[in-house]
Design an enzyme around this catalytic site. Structure first.
Site, PDB file in Angstrom:
ATOM      1  N   ASP A   7       0.871  -1.171   0.000  1.00 36.50           N
ATOM      2  CA  ASP A   7       0.000   0.000   0.000  1.00 36.50           C
ATOM      3  C   ASP A   7       0.908   1.221   0.000  1.00 36.50           C
ATOM      4  OD1 ASP A   7      -1.751   2.084   0.463  1.00 36.50           O
ATOM      5  OD2 ASP A   7      -2.216   1.506   2.521  1.00 36.50           O
ATOM      6  N   LYS A  68       3.184  11.490  -3.552  1.00 35.47           N
ATOM      7  CA  LYS A  68       2.145  10.820  -4.340  1.00 35.47           C
ATOM      8  C   LYS A  68       1.224  11.841  -5.010  1.00 35.47           C
ATOM      9  CE  LYS A  68      -1.339   7.157  -3.744  1.00 35.47           C
ATOM     10  NZ  LYS A  68      -1.902   6.202  -2.757  1.00 35.47           N
ATOM     11  N   GLU A 172      -7.160   0.742  -4.356  1.00 37.24           N
ATOM     12  CA  GLU A 172      -7.063   0.632  -2.898  1.00 37.24           C
ATOM     13  C   GLU A 172      -8.363   0.140  -2.253  1.00 37.24           C
ATOM     14  OE1 GLU A 172      -5.701   4.507  -1.868  1.00 37.24           O
ATOM     15  OE2 GLU A 172      -3.679   4.160  -2.663  1.00 37.24           O
ATOM     16  N   ASP A 196     -12.928   4.954   1.715  1.00 32.49           N
ATOM     17  CA  ASP A 196     -11.468   5.006   1.898  1.00 32.49           C
ATOM     18  C   ASP A 196     -11.003   6.459   1.908  1.00 32.49           C
ATOM     19  OD1 ASP A 196      -8.747   4.730   1.864  1.00 32.49           O
ATOM     20  OD2 ASP A 196      -8.640   3.480   0.074  1.00 32.49           O
TER      21      ASP A 196
END
Length: 617
Positions: A7, A68, A172, A196
């Site tokens: 992850d 990211k 994810e 999420d």
């Protein structure tokens, strides 16, 4: 073949493996199950994880985080422009690609975002290799469901730079659904909504789970919404308060902003269990201390827009799946930001408290699911998950721009993947001998309002009137969500294609160069560790000898011998203070000098041999 699941998060990352019929989260070299996605470059080396995060107050311009948010984006992206104002490190514009500029070991160094992400991936890979005592080459890496083709390809490139063969990129929330489904161990069909909300991205995915079949019905989200944004709202709030109280402008004080950000992040976490807290930073700006309080209610007001948008996204996902909220059996919370009380209250008000599932660890669920899929893709044939089947969807509609500038949708959003869709089209002008295809993704009617993916040209078309020459165009989306578009001229059979990636995608040459750089960094890290270990050995020996002659053995040593040993010890201590992490040979020489003085003295006193053992280690 051991395949790990990773992850790779905006704020934190996690690595796991499936073995002995269960998923095992692999701790990093500091024993932590979750690794902050931070990289810091010091004068001597490179730090990753929590030790890098601790450098922020003193090394803010070389401490990198939220990378990211850069991966797969252009420099002129409004989100990049907004974020860089709150970062201490510098970005440069390289052909509209954002790159990080820092000083490393006394020299300027330019990094692609993929390189920094690769450093985090490599540290997780190394932790797995040390824990499992095997060489790791293959991995499944998770990405936000709303990551576009550019960002997915960039993530795969980061894996390659880290020495990983990325077998699959998986969304994810889909990975989290796998973790939930395996934990429940029930064959009963359930409609599960994965909510999420992490540090930098937000996804909502609706999955139908039965046995080990995971059928994604719809997905939605925002690749630029998460806990970091909540922190930013607090930072801006307190900057305004500080400036107002002290009649100044600290907006350009990047070191101060970094320190304030850490304080705000901690305050946000405390507000999940307390109704008010204090934010305090000594010497925040121009030597002025800052102390203020914030209530949970104020925090919720600052971020009301963000919180309300999460529920709007939930409603949109339900609409895309043609489902009512009453059809959802469970809502699974994933990501650290789901611990925020307001977020949970909004979900409970919308779905009802009984549907909210809190049994899986929100920080580890995604890595759990990735590890399960990794095992499923390996050749180990583990009976527990060999029957795992996943059906994911395209997060955004895909199509091309026609002569009038309209978006011609070929693959609709939430189409199951892998998929292959055909489209017929024709020339738009008289006597044209080539045709250019511009590919976009998005939901707007005008192509220019969507995200441009790439373009290619079919040449050698027979000159004819408009509309005479026909084309068959095929859109193929693979299981990683990567798009390939092919167009063929019907009359000649001539065709061309493009695998959609970033227009600034790393070339094979660039990747090769970055892989070599990564190897050098790894060697630098190994050498740093070896030098550090030698320093610790020398330092421990010095203090052991010094304490011996000033403590329990002082009565056995002459004053002359005692003075000689203490002076030598003080000299080495001062040398260590002036030479941070010296070369191994230099530390060994100091150790040899110390032993040369100590051995003849300690060999002639009682119990002296005990001290001399430190030179044999």
């Amino acid at each position: 073949m051991t395949v790990i699941g990773i992850d790779l998060g905006t704020s934190n990352s996690c690595v796991a493996v499936y073995r002995k019929d269960q998923v095992e989260i692999i701790p990093n070299d500091q024993g932590e199950r979750v690794t902050p996605s931070w990289v810091s470059f010091t004068d001597d080396g490179r730090l990753i994880g929590n030790v890098a995060k601790q450098e922020v107050s003193t090394n803010f311009d070389r401490t990198l985080f939220q990378i990211k948010r850069l991966i797969g984006r252009t420099y002129d992206d409004p989100m990049v422009q907004a974020d860089m104002k709150l970062w201490g490190f510098s970005l440069i514009n390289d052909d509209n690609k954002p790159k990080i500029s820092i000083e490393y070991q006394g020299r300027p160094k330019i990094f692609d975002p993929e390189e920094i992400s690769a450093m985090i991936l490599e540290s997780l890979k190394t932790a797995a290799e040390e824990r499992l005592d095997v060489t790791i080459t293959d991995a499944v890496i998770t990405v936000p469901a709303y990551f576009n083709n550019t960002q997915r390809n960039a993530t795969i490139d980061a894996g390659r730079i880290a020495g990983l063969n990325v077998l699959r990129v998986i969304n994810e929330p889909t990975a989290a659904a796998i973790a939930y489904g395996l934990e429940k161990k029930t064959n009963e069909e359930q409609n599960v909504l994965i909510f999420d909300l992490g540090g930098g991205t937000f996804d909502v995915t609706i999955v139908k789970i039965k046995n080990k079949i995971f059928d994604v019905r719809a997905t939605g989200g925002d690749t630029h919404l998460g806990g970091d944004d909540f922190d930013n709202r607090m930072v801006n709030h307190f900057i305004s308060e500080f400036n107002r109280k002290n009649d100044c402008d600290m907006s350009q004080n990047k070191r101060g902003i970094y320190r304030l950000r850490i304080a705000c992040e901690n305050a946000k976490k405390r507000l999940s269990t307390a109704t008010n807290t204090t934010v305090q930073v000594d010497g925040l700006h121009n030597g002025i201390d800052f102390k203020s309080s914030i209530t949970r209610a104020k925090f919720e007001v600052l971020n009301r827009e963000y919180f309300e948008n999460t529920i709007k996204t939930v409603k949109d996902a339900l609409s895309s799946a043609a489902m009512d909220k009453s059809e959802i059996d469970k809502v699974v919370l994933v990501g650290g930001s789901t611990r925020i009380p307001k977020v949970r209250n909004l979900l409970q008000d919308f779905f009802g408290e009984k549907k909210i599932n809190k049994t899986i660890n929100p920080d580890e669920a995604v890595a759990n699911g990735a590890a399960a899929l990794a095992s499923n893709m390996s050749n180990s044939g583990l009976s527990g998950i060999k029957d795992l089947k996943i059906s994911d969807v395209v997060p955004l509609s895909l199509g091309w721009k026609d002569g009038g500038g309209d978006m011609i949708t070929v693959v609709k959003r939430n189409t199951k993947i892998p998929t292959k869709k055909w489209n017929r089209n024709q020339t738009s002008k008289d006597y044209q001998t080539e045709s250019t295809f511009c590919i976009y993704e998005g939901e707007r009617a005008a192509a220019k309002d969507n995200h441009f993916l790439g373009m290619f040209c079919v040449k050698g078309i027979p000159a004819a009137l408009r509309g005479v020459e026909k084309f068959k165009t095929c859109f193929i989306v693979d299981e990683n969500g990567i798009l390939t578009v092919t167009s063929r001229n019907v009359s000649t059979g001539k065709e061309n294609q493009i695998t959609i990636d970033n227009s600034g995608k790393l070339s094979e040459r660039e990747i090769k160069r970055m892989i070599e750089d990564a190897k050098r960094f790894k060697q630098d890290d190994i050498e740093w560790k070896e030098r550090s270990e030698q320093v610790h050995k020398l330092e421990n020996s010095v203090y052991a000898v010094k304490h011996a002659v000033t403590g329990e053995m002082s009565h056995n040593c002459s004053d002359t011998d005692k003075k000689q040993i203490i002076e030598n010890c003080e000299e080495i201590i001062n040398w260590l203070r002036d030479n941070r992490n010296p070369q191994i040979l230099d530390s060994k020489k100091k150790m040899a000098d110390l032993e040369k003085i100590c051995r003849p003295i300690f060999e002639n006193i009682r119990d002296g041999s005990e001290i001399l053992r430190i030179f044999q280690k």
